[in-house]
Design a protein around this motif. Structure first.
Motif, short mmCIF file in Angstrom:
data_model
loop_
_atom_site.label_atom_id
_atom_site.label_comp_id
_atom_site.label_asym_id
_atom_site.label_seq_id
_atom_site.Cartn_x
_atom_site.Cartn_y
_atom_site.Cartn_z
N ASP A 96 0.83 -1.21 0.00
CA ASP A 96 0.00 0.00 0.00
C ASP A 96 0.87 1.26 0.00
OD1 ASP A 96 -2.25 1.52 0.11
OD2 ASP A 96 -2.87 0.90 2.11
N ASP A 97 0.30 2.36 -0.43
CA ASP A 97 0.95 3.67 -0.35
C ASP A 97 2.32 3.69 -1.03
OD1 ASP A 97 -1.25 4.23 1.15
OD2 ASP A 97 -0.22 4.15 3.08
N ASP B 47 0.36 5.35 -4.56
CA ASP B 47 -0.27 6.28 -3.63
C ASP B 47 -0.96 7.42 -4.36
OD1 ASP B 47 -0.49 6.95 -0.70
OD2 ASP B 47 0.22 8.85 -1.54
N GLU C 160 -4.64 4.63 -6.66
CA GLU C 160 -5.58 5.10 -5.63
C GLU C 160 -5.87 6.58 -5.80
OE1 GLU C 160 -5.48 3.28 -1.43
OE2 GLU C 160 -3.42 3.79 -1.95
CA CA Z 1 -3.28 3.68 0.31
#
Ligand code: CA
Ligand code: C2E
Ligand code: CA
Length: 643
Positions: free
Chosen positions: A543-544, A566, A599
């Motif tokens: 993630d990110d 991200d 995202e």
């Molecule tokens: Ca995220």
């Protein structure tokens, strides 16, 4: 054999030393110091009367009027110490303004004293309290003094108990010591009437108070000669407990640490001294009458009592202008960055905890503008209240089962439909409303509640996946976030697998998101956890991606299926250089056989741009915000029908 006055003489010696020490230690200003001085003086007077009376008794003096005066003087001055002690306790709690408003309580306080004084005046004629006609004898009204003294002692105890939070244990002992000591004195006096212990015990009690409570070294910082942090905490606690209105000028020198590392500790201390001198000088010059404190690390406070907004603002301005001027230290020009904030309490900052947490780091959390700011401009009060109560908010939510899970759909560019979703925690507190997941997760990581919360989320998702309606949606999997501490917990695989077992969930329906920060730790436990869960058939996302160190080695080593770019990539879409980075990043990840989620896509334009880049999945407000389970089911169903 007559009574011995040697203990009275000892009491006089102690009291005189105490009086001198109070004067030398400059403990003469402030209401509690003044009351304490009065108590010492009254006790000295009582002792002198006692010595006179006893000496006259011993010599069987016939001068009745002198004898009468000596006994009356002793009795009345000794008696006065009881109500005075109560006043002293009240002054320590700083509750005069409450007393002033409460007429009934004033009457209750004055009545016993008034009764005793009337009895004494009348005694000249009726001798109901005492008489010296045939030697010193007590009359029937003498017990009035005992009874009312007991009343004052009861008030004392009640007051100390009511305001116990304002004192630490040592102080409670110091102010209460007088009670058992006086009782002991009375008993000794009854058993051994020849030894006059009462004044001696009084002197000892006062000595204990002086040692336990009146310690200037507790209050004054030795470098700046301003009042210390502990005293600031103490005084502010009192102010909030008693609903006092205070204006505080908070000065945090935001570059103090840099200055200190530049010029060294000793020189930085000299700079602090200069700042303290300046503050003192401005306080005098502008007739501010503020209490001045030095906390630590370049943090100063000026506290004004009563409503005095204009004065405070004026002083803050002067201070700001003066402190911003360059100062020269050993040929080195130093510019301080004095971050000054005005706080009106309790209007702007409503409680003690809030004051302390706000004051600790407002200069770090906010951009320094060089202007005097108001506390209310710098923070969201609700946010600070939540921060302060987050642990109990979490406990209550766990107890009441009020955590919810929302789902945000994830769109597959290739298939042209929604194929998965990310599960995101939501909490609506009955008192504070929606709590941001970030606040929640950070606090839960600190308190350890994260493990329980993680289980709750995971179980809710499993429940959903196991349901009939989920099956009909035709989704591939649900992504679930894992926090750093969850991944570092050796019990994680067993916990997750047993929940999945309970709901008979196939592992390919679960994708776990770990953050780039967590990946950077890459500790043995985490690697083992990832291996165990991968072996069980669960896939992982990073993630990110792009916010942290983007350590390529980790990306290569860890068993990752998906990389989530991200939102900051999307936010930077105006920058052509970013597109170059992005193009290469996508190519590299694709070559490694990774799938890519973008995202934070909010517009059609971004959707098109990222689709063209050959990113596999898109997630963002453009399609939908995270929504409750039922809404999500409806959303996917209607999207499926439409296509
Ligand atoms: Ca995220
Ligand atoms: P995250 O994992 O990066 O989650 C994505 C966040 O971006 C979510 O915020 C989501 O609502 C938001 N978002 C999605 N699309 C858009 C968009 O188009 N524009 C904008 N501005 N925002 C978008 P949310 O739900 O507030 O969650 C914040 C963070 O809290 C998450 O960031 C995640 O790190 C953490 N979190 C949330 N739920 C959980 C959970 O169940 N467990 C753990 N450990 N952490 C969670
Ligand atoms: Ca996430």
């Amino acid at each position: 054999m007559g009574k011995s006055i040697s203990l009275d003489i000892a009491a006089l010696v102690i009291l005189t030393i105490l009086l001198i020490s109070c004067i030398f230690r400059k403990m003469t200003s402030g209401i509690s110091n003044r009351i304490f001085l009065i108590i010492i003086l009254i006790t000295i007077t009582a002792t002198v009367f006692d010595i006179t009376a006893v000496t006259l008794d011993n010599t069987q003096s016939t001068q009745t009027s002198v004898l009468y005066t000596a006994h009356a003087g002793y009795l009345i001055t000794h008696y006065l110490t009881a109500p005075l002690h109560l006043l002293f306790v009240i002054s320590l709690t700083d509750t005069w303004h409450k007393l002033k408003k409460n007429f009934a309580f004033q009457v209750v306080l004055v009545l016993p004293l008034a009764a005793v004084l009337i009895a004494f005046v009348a005694n000249a004629g009726n001798h109901l309290v005492f008489s010296v006609e045939n030697g010193y004898t007590r009359g029937p009204l003498f017990s009035l003094m005992y009874i009312t003294t007991i009343m004052y002692v009861v008030f004392d105890i009640a007051y100390i108990i009511r305001y116990r939070k304002l004192f630490d244990f040592g102080k409670i002992i110091a102010i209460s010591a007088v009670i058992p000591i006086s009782v002991a004195a009375m008993m000794i006096q009854m058993l051994y009437p020849m030894h006059l212990v009462e004044m001696f015990c009084c002197a000892v009690s006062l000595l204990i108070v002086s040692i336990g409570i009146q310690r200037p070294e507790d209050y004054i910082d030795s470098f700046t000669q301003l009042i210390k942090h502990s005293a600031y905490a103490h005084d502010m606690k009192h102010a909030f407990a008693n609903d006092k209105h205070v204006y505080i000028i908070m000065l945090n020198i935001s570059n103090f640490r840099t200055v200190q590392s530049l010029i060294g500790f000793d020189a930085a201390t000299q700079v602090l001294k200069k700042v303290a001198d300046k503050i003192r000088e401005i306080n005098r010059r502008t007739h501010g009458y503020a209490d001045l404190y030095y906390l630590d690390n370049g943090r100063f406070r000026m506290v004004f009592y009563g409503k005095n907004q204009e004065k405070t603002e004026e002083m803050a301005e002067v201070l700001n202008q003066e402190l911003k001027k360059k100062t020269n230290y050993n040929g080195l020009d130093i510019s301080l960055a004095p971050f000054i904030v005005l706080a009106h309490c309790p209007e702007e900052i409503t409680d003690f905890k809030m004051l302390m947490s706000f004051g600790a780091d407002f200069h770090i959390r906010n951009h320094y503008t060089g202007q005097v700011m108001h506390a209310s401009e710098l923070y969201d009060r609700n946010q600070l209240t939540i921060q302060n109560n987050i642990d109990s908010i979490i406990d209550r939510a766990l107890e009441n089962g009020s955590f919810q899970v929302y789902y945000q759909p994830i769109y597959s560019v290739k298939e042209g439909k929604f194929v998965s979703a990310e599960a995101l925690i939501r909490l609506k507190d009955p008192q504070h409303g929606f709590i941001s997941p970030e606040t929640l997760i950070v606090a839960a990581e600190k308190s350890g509640a994260i493990h329980k919360i993680g289980e709750v989320v995971f179980e809710k998702v499993c429940q959903f996946i196991a349901s009939k309606e989920f099956e009909q949606l035709g989704l591939d999997y649900i992504e679930i976030n894992l926090s750093v501490s969850q991944i570092m917990n050796g019990d994680l695989p067993e916990t997750l697998l047993s929940i999945m077992n309970e709901y008979k969930i196939s592992p390919d329906k679960i994708n776990l998101e770990i953050t780039e920060t967590a990946a950077a730790y890459a500790q043995r436990v985490m690697t083992e956890n990832l291996e165990k869960l991968t072996l069980a058939g669960i896939s992982f996302s990073l993630d990110d991606y792009g916010t942290g160190y983007s350590n390529m080695q980790r990306v290569i080593q860890l068993p990752l299926k998906i990389i989530k770019l991200d939102k900051s990539f999307v936010d930077e879409n105006n920058n052509p250089k970013m597109w170059i980075v992005l193009k290469n990043t996508v190519k590299m990840l694709k070559d490694m056989n990774m799938e890519i989620v973008v995202e934070g896509v909010e517009t059609q334009e971004m959707l098109d741009a990222f689709s063209k880049l050959k990113c596999d999945f898109i997630q963002g407000y453009y399609f939908s915000k995270p929504i409750p389970r039922n809404d999500f089911v409806e959303f996917i169903n209607s999207a499926n029908e439409a296509s």
